[in-house]
Structure formats: C-alpha cells, structure tokens
Design a protein around this motif. Structure first.
Motif, PDB file in Angstrom:
ATOM      1  N   THR A 249       0.814  -1.215   0.000  1.00 29.72           N
ATOM      2  CA  THR A 249       0.000   0.000   0.000  1.00 29.72           C
ATOM      3  C   THR A 249       0.847   1.263   0.000  1.00 29.72           C
ATOM      4  OG1 THR A 249      -0.133  -0.029   2.425  1.00 29.72           O
ATOM      5  CG2 THR A 249      -1.899  -1.136   1.202  1.00 29.72           C
ATOM      6  N   GLY A 250       2.123   1.119   0.379  1.00 25.96           N
ATOM      7  CA  GLY A 250       2.999   2.288   0.444  1.00 25.96           C
ATOM      8  C   GLY A 250       2.761   3.157   1.654  1.00 25.96           C
ATOM      9  N   ALA A 251       2.087   2.609   2.647  1.00 26.23           N
ATOM     10  CA  ALA A 251       1.800   3.367   3.872  1.00 26.23           C
ATOM     11  C   ALA A 251       1.797   2.414   5.050  1.00 26.23           C
ATOM     12  CB  ALA A 251       0.454   4.079   3.765  1.00 26.23           C
ATOM     13  N   PRO A 252       2.265   2.861   6.213  1.00 27.96           N
ATOM     14  CA  PRO A 252       2.249   1.983   7.386  1.00 27.96           C
ATOM     15  C   PRO A 252       0.820   1.674   7.814  1.00 27.96           C
ATOM     16  CG  PRO A 252       2.843   4.225   8.015  1.00 27.96           C
ATOM     17  CD  PRO A 252       2.810   4.204   6.515  1.00 27.96           C
ATOM     18  N   LEU A 253       0.558   0.409   8.069  1.00 27.34           N
ATOM     19  CA  LEU A 253      -0.772  -0.034   8.466  1.00 27.34           C
ATOM     20  C   LEU A 253      -0.750  -0.558   9.895  1.00 27.34           C
ATOM     21  CD1 LEU A 253      -1.952  -2.000   5.282  1.00 27.34           C
ATOM     22  CD2 LEU A 253      -2.585   0.319   5.956  1.00 27.34           C
ATOM     23  N   SER A 254      -1.845  -0.365  10.590  1.00 23.87           N
ATOM     24  CA  SER A 254      -1.998  -0.984  11.902  1.00 23.87           C
ATOM     25  C   SER A 254      -2.276  -2.469  11.714  1.00 23.87           C
ATOM     26  CB  SER A 254      -3.161  -0.331  12.654  1.00 23.87           C
ATOM     27  OG  SER A 254      -4.385  -0.608  11.984  1.00 23.87           O
ATOM     28  N   ALA A 255      -2.256  -3.217  12.817  1.00 27.82           N
ATOM     29  CA  ALA A 255      -2.549  -4.654  12.727  1.00 27.82           C
ATOM     30  C   ALA A 255      -3.957  -4.883  12.199  1.00 27.82           C
ATOM     31  CB  ALA A 255      -2.372  -5.307  14.098  1.00 27.82           C
ATOM     32  N   ALA A 256      -4.919  -4.102  12.692  1.00 33.51           N
ATOM     33  CA  ALA A 256      -6.291  -4.248  12.213  1.00 33.51           C
ATOM     34  C   ALA A 256      -6.400  -3.806  10.751  1.00 33.51           C
ATOM     35  CB  ALA A 256      -7.241  -3.439  13.088  1.00 33.51           C
ATOM     36  N   GLY A 257      -5.676  -2.745  10.383  1.00 36.50           N
ATOM     37  CA  GLY A 257      -5.677  -2.291   8.996  1.00 36.50           C
ATOM     38  C   GLY A 257      -5.090  -3.328   8.059  1.00 36.50           C
ATOM     39  N   ALA A 258      -4.027  -4.004   8.502  1.00 39.31           N
ATOM     40  CA  ALA A 258      -3.433  -5.068   7.692  1.00 39.31           C
ATOM     41  C   ALA A 258      -4.404  -6.225   7.515  1.00 39.31           C
ATOM     42  CB  ALA A 258      -2.139  -5.554   8.337  1.00 39.31           C
ATOM     43  N   SER A 259      -5.159  -6.552   8.556  1.00 41.90           N
ATOM     44  CA  SER A 259      -6.144  -7.628   8.455  1.00 41.90           C
ATOM     45  C   SER A 259      -7.205  -7.271   7.413  1.00 41.90           C
ATOM     46  CB  SER A 259      -6.797  -7.878   9.817  1.00 41.90           C
ATOM     47  OG  SER A 259      -7.735  -8.931   9.750  1.00 41.90           O
ATOM     48  N   ARG A 260      -7.659  -6.037   7.426  1.00 42.12           N
ATOM     49  CA  ARG A 260      -8.647  -5.606   6.425  1.00 42.12           C
ATOM     50  C   ARG A 260      -8.049  -5.644   5.020  1.00 42.12           C
ATOM     51  NH1 ARG A 260      -9.888  -1.987  10.746  1.00 42.12           N
ATOM     52  NH2 ARG A 260      -8.495  -0.389   9.879  1.00 42.12           N
ATOM     53  N   PHE A 261      -6.761  -5.271   4.905  1.00 42.31           N
ATOM     54  CA  PHE A 261      -6.102  -5.307   3.599  1.00 42.31           C
ATOM     55  C   PHE A 261      -6.087  -6.722   3.043  1.00 42.31           C
ATOM     56  CE2 PHE A 261      -2.241  -6.326   1.243  1.00 42.31           C
ATOM     57  CZ  PHE A 261      -2.307  -5.419   0.194  1.00 42.31           C
ATOM     58  N   TRP A 262      -5.732  -7.710   3.867  1.00 42.62           N
ATOM     59  CA  TRP A 262      -5.639  -9.087   3.373  1.00 42.62           C
ATOM     60  C   TRP A 262      -7.015  -9.680   3.087  1.00 42.62           C
ATOM     61  CZ3 TRP A 262      -1.509 -10.240   1.136  1.00 42.62           C
ATOM     62  CH2 TRP A 262      -0.289  -9.734   1.580  1.00 42.62           C
ATOM     63  N   THR A 263      -8.045  -9.213   3.772  1.00 42.95           N
ATOM     64  CA  THR A 263      -9.397  -9.624   3.416  1.00 42.95           C
ATOM     65  C   THR A 263      -9.744  -9.144   2.016  1.00 42.95           C
ATOM     66  OG1 THR A 263     -10.107  -9.585   5.731  1.00 42.95           O
ATOM     67  CG2 THR A 263     -11.842  -9.468   4.059  1.00 42.95           C
ATOM     68  N   ALA A 264      -9.425  -7.870   1.727  1.00 43.46           N
ATOM     69  CA  ALA A 264      -9.695  -7.334   0.398  1.00 43.46           C
ATOM     70  C   ALA A 264      -8.853  -8.042  -0.661  1.00 43.46           C
ATOM     71  CB  ALA A 264      -9.419  -5.827   0.381  1.00 43.46           C
ATOM     72  N   GLU A 265      -7.591  -8.352  -0.340  1.00 44.19           N
ATOM     73  CA  GLU A 265      -6.726  -9.064  -1.283  1.00 44.19           C
ATOM     74  C   GLU A 265      -7.284 -10.452  -1.603  1.00 44.19           C
ATOM     75  OE1 GLU A 265      -3.224  -8.287  -2.779  1.00 44.19           O
ATOM     76  OE2 GLU A 265      -4.712  -6.675  -2.767  1.00 44.19           O
ATOM     77  N   THR A 266      -7.863 -11.077  -0.614  1.00 44.25           N
ATOM     78  CA  THR A 266      -8.442 -12.409  -0.828  1.00 44.25           C
ATOM     79  C   THR A 266      -9.568 -12.348  -1.842  1.00 44.25           C
ATOM     80  OG1 THR A 266      -7.903 -13.027   1.450  1.00 44.25           O
ATOM     81  CG2 THR A 266      -9.515 -14.387   0.293  1.00 44.25           C
TER      82      THR A 266
END
Length: 361
Positions: A249-266
């Motif tokens: 994403t080019g930006a630091p993500l929180s743990a919860a933000g990373a979880s949401r990112f991988w849900t979208a990637e899935t």
C-alpha cells in the motif's frame, strides 16, 4: 447415563494419557502450543492485559495460566483437566441426544463422542480444542432448552467459545434471540474493551481474520497457501503480513488495517481465478468430512501410531455418515433441524477459512 458416559470418556482419555506420557510431542509444546505456553507464563508473571492486539485467540492462554498456577508449568495438569473437560462434553452431547431423540439416542451420541479416536490426542495438547468443544456443546444444550434464561446461557457459552475461536459467532447471530445476543455480548465485552484500550480500534477478538482468510483462499494447490513473504511461523507471522501489506500500500498499516487489507486481497484473488478457488473449496470440503486427519501443525497419524486410541472404530468420517442417517430419522423434530443449522453454519466458516484437524472437531 451421565456417569456411564462420563466414565467411558474419561477411561478412554486416561488410557491415551498413560501411553503418551513422556513422549516428545506430549511433553514439549510446539508451534501454536509453544506460543500459548509462553503466553500463559507471561500472564502468571503479571502481564494480564498485553500491549497489542491478539493474533491467536486469547481464551486458552488464560485457561492455561490458571492451570499452570495450580502446579506449575508442565503437560500433565492441562492434559488431565482437558481430559475431564472432554468427558463433560461427552455428557452434554448425550443430553443433547436425549433431547432430540430419546434415551437410546443420547447413549449412542455420548458414547460415540467419548470414543472418537482423535479427540484424546488433540485434548492432550496445549491447545484449545477441549475447552472450545465444551463451550460449544454447552451452548447447543442450552439453546435447545426453552426460555430466555436458557438463551442467555447459550449466548454466554457461545461468547466464551469465541474467546477460543470465533467460528461459532455466526450461529449466535442467526439464533434470532435477543437473549442469546445479550449473552454473547456479555461474554465478549471484556475482550472488545481491552482491544479498544490497547489499539483505539474496534476489534471483536483478534486481527488474524484477514491473514487466515488469505491463506485459506489465495491461489495454491493445497488446503491453504503460505505466501512467499511468510515463514509460516506463528510467532512472527502477523509482523510479516503487516509489513507486506504496508509495502504493497505504500503506507504503514496498523494490525487491524493489515487484516482488512488481506481480506480485500483475498476477494481480489477469488474474483481473478474463480475456477481455482472453487477447486480449493472442493478440496477443503473433502478434507472436512474425510476419515483421515489432515496434517497441519500436528501429524496425528505419526504421533499416535501404536496408541490405544487407534483401536477405536469411531472416526470423524464415520461420524458424518451416522450423523446424516440420524438426521434423516429425526428430521421432523425442530431441535434436530436447529442442530443441522449449527453444523452447516460452522462448516461454512471452516470452508471459508482453513480446514485444520483440530478446527473441525
């Protein structure tokens, strides 16, 4: 009946513990069990709350800390306590059977659960299987008992189950009972408040959802995928997935933000290759009902070779067949249909994420 089922279940588990004691996989925790062992020791040392969002569900860490507090760290107190929990679960299964089909069905259900070959192995590990099954069985028993008080008790049991693994929460959501929802909310409130305090984000249980969802559905030939950037080591996995999400994403993500990112990637991966995803779902469906135990963290076939539990004819695949026959026989009973709904919803949650041997119990 209660003491007969309890005694049979406990004797079956006791025979396994007598055989397993002293073996490496019994004495030395590994992978997730190793994390829970260290976590329980930290709780005993005074770190009750922690400083970051959980990757693994925290319920078992607190149970294990309590058990360690009785006689110090080691395998035997947890193993014995979990054998007793497994025997109590067999009694609850028997009572559910009585409620749905009468005394003979109750005896059969309780004794089949008591003699399920794989259970003593998973219950002896420093993992959550015994307590998760106990909470789920208690929730099912109380949801079959009419009245708002019983519904609250069912919700409390399901909420406690979510401290160990949240697969049961969709069952509670479709229960259509305010009393059940109240019980779930009361059970989960301390965890939600704790997560809000440490992260300033609303997180129901853990931040593992997106990671597990991605591993269970990303393109690959097996039951789940370990991406190239991950070591598949549970002690550092959350950090690896978070760093990769931040890099993409080019930006630091929180743990919860990373979880949401991988849900979208899935979901992007599923849309890109629906045929491949369908094939994986089919493989997971077969693994879900198969008599063999799929190997993930623990190799059941290797670690129990020669164990007395392997003499039991009751396997997970065999139980599926008997369950279908029993369901057809008792289908007119609305309580049986409620149990079928529970199994179906729980199975869907496994198929959408990861089918592991201890998860399908």
């Amino acid at each position: 009946m209660t003491w007969g089922v309890f005694g049979a279940a406990l004797a079956f588990r006791g025979a396994y513990l007598a055989w397993a004691g002293g073996r490496v996989w019994f004495d030395v925790p590994a992978l997730d069990a190793q994390i829970f062992d260290g976590w329980a020791r930290a709780i005993l040392a005074g770190d009750w709350v922690g400083r970051q969002l959980f990757l693994l569900n925290p319920g078992y860490a607190y149970v294990l800390a309590f058990l360690y507090g009785i006689a110090g760290p080691g395998p035997w107190v947890p193993a014995i306590a979990q054998a007793i929990a497994g025997a109590v679960t067999a009694v609850l299964i028997a009572r559910i059977g009585v409620a749905c089909g009468g005394r003979h069905v109750g005896w059969a259900a309780g004794l089949l659960y008591a003699a399920l070959a794989c259970l003593p192995f998973y219950e002896s590990q420093r993992l959550s299987a015994a307590w998760l099954n106990l909470a789920n069985a208690a929730g099912l028993y109380w949801i079959l008992v009419p009245g708002p008080r019983s519904s609250v008790k069912a919700g409390l049991a399901f909420g406690l189950s979510a401290w160990f693994r949240p697969n049961v929460l969709p069952v509670a959501l479709v229960a259509r009972s305010w009393a059940t929802w109240l019980g779930v909310a009361l059970a989960l409130a301390p965890l939600v408040v704790r997560n809000l305090i440490v992260s300033h984000e609303f997180v129901l249980t853990t931040v593992a959802g997106g990671i597990v969802f991605y591993k269970g559905n990303a393109p690959g030939p097996g039951l789940y995928t370990v991406p190239s950037f991950s070591s598949n080591n549970p002690t550092v996995e959350a950090k690896e997935f978070r760093e990769e999400a931040s890099r993409r994403t080019g930006a630091p993500l929180s743990a919860a933000g990373a979880s949401r990112f991988w849900t979208a990637e899935t979901w992007r991966a599923v849309r890109a290759d629906p045929a491949g995803w369908t094939a994986r779902m089919a493989r997971k469906a077969v693994a879900l009902v198969h008599a063999d135990e799929p190997s993930t963290n623990l190799d059941y076939d290797q670690f129990t070779r020669g164990a007395p539990i392997r003499m039991s004819p009751v396997t997970f695949g065999g139980l599926w067949v008997l369950s279908v026959l029993g369901t057809l026989w008792c289908w007119r009973d609305p309580r049986v249909r409620a149990l079928v709904a529970y199994v179906a919803i729980y199975a869907i949650t496994l198929l959408l994420f990861i089918v592991a041997p201890e998860y399908r119990l």
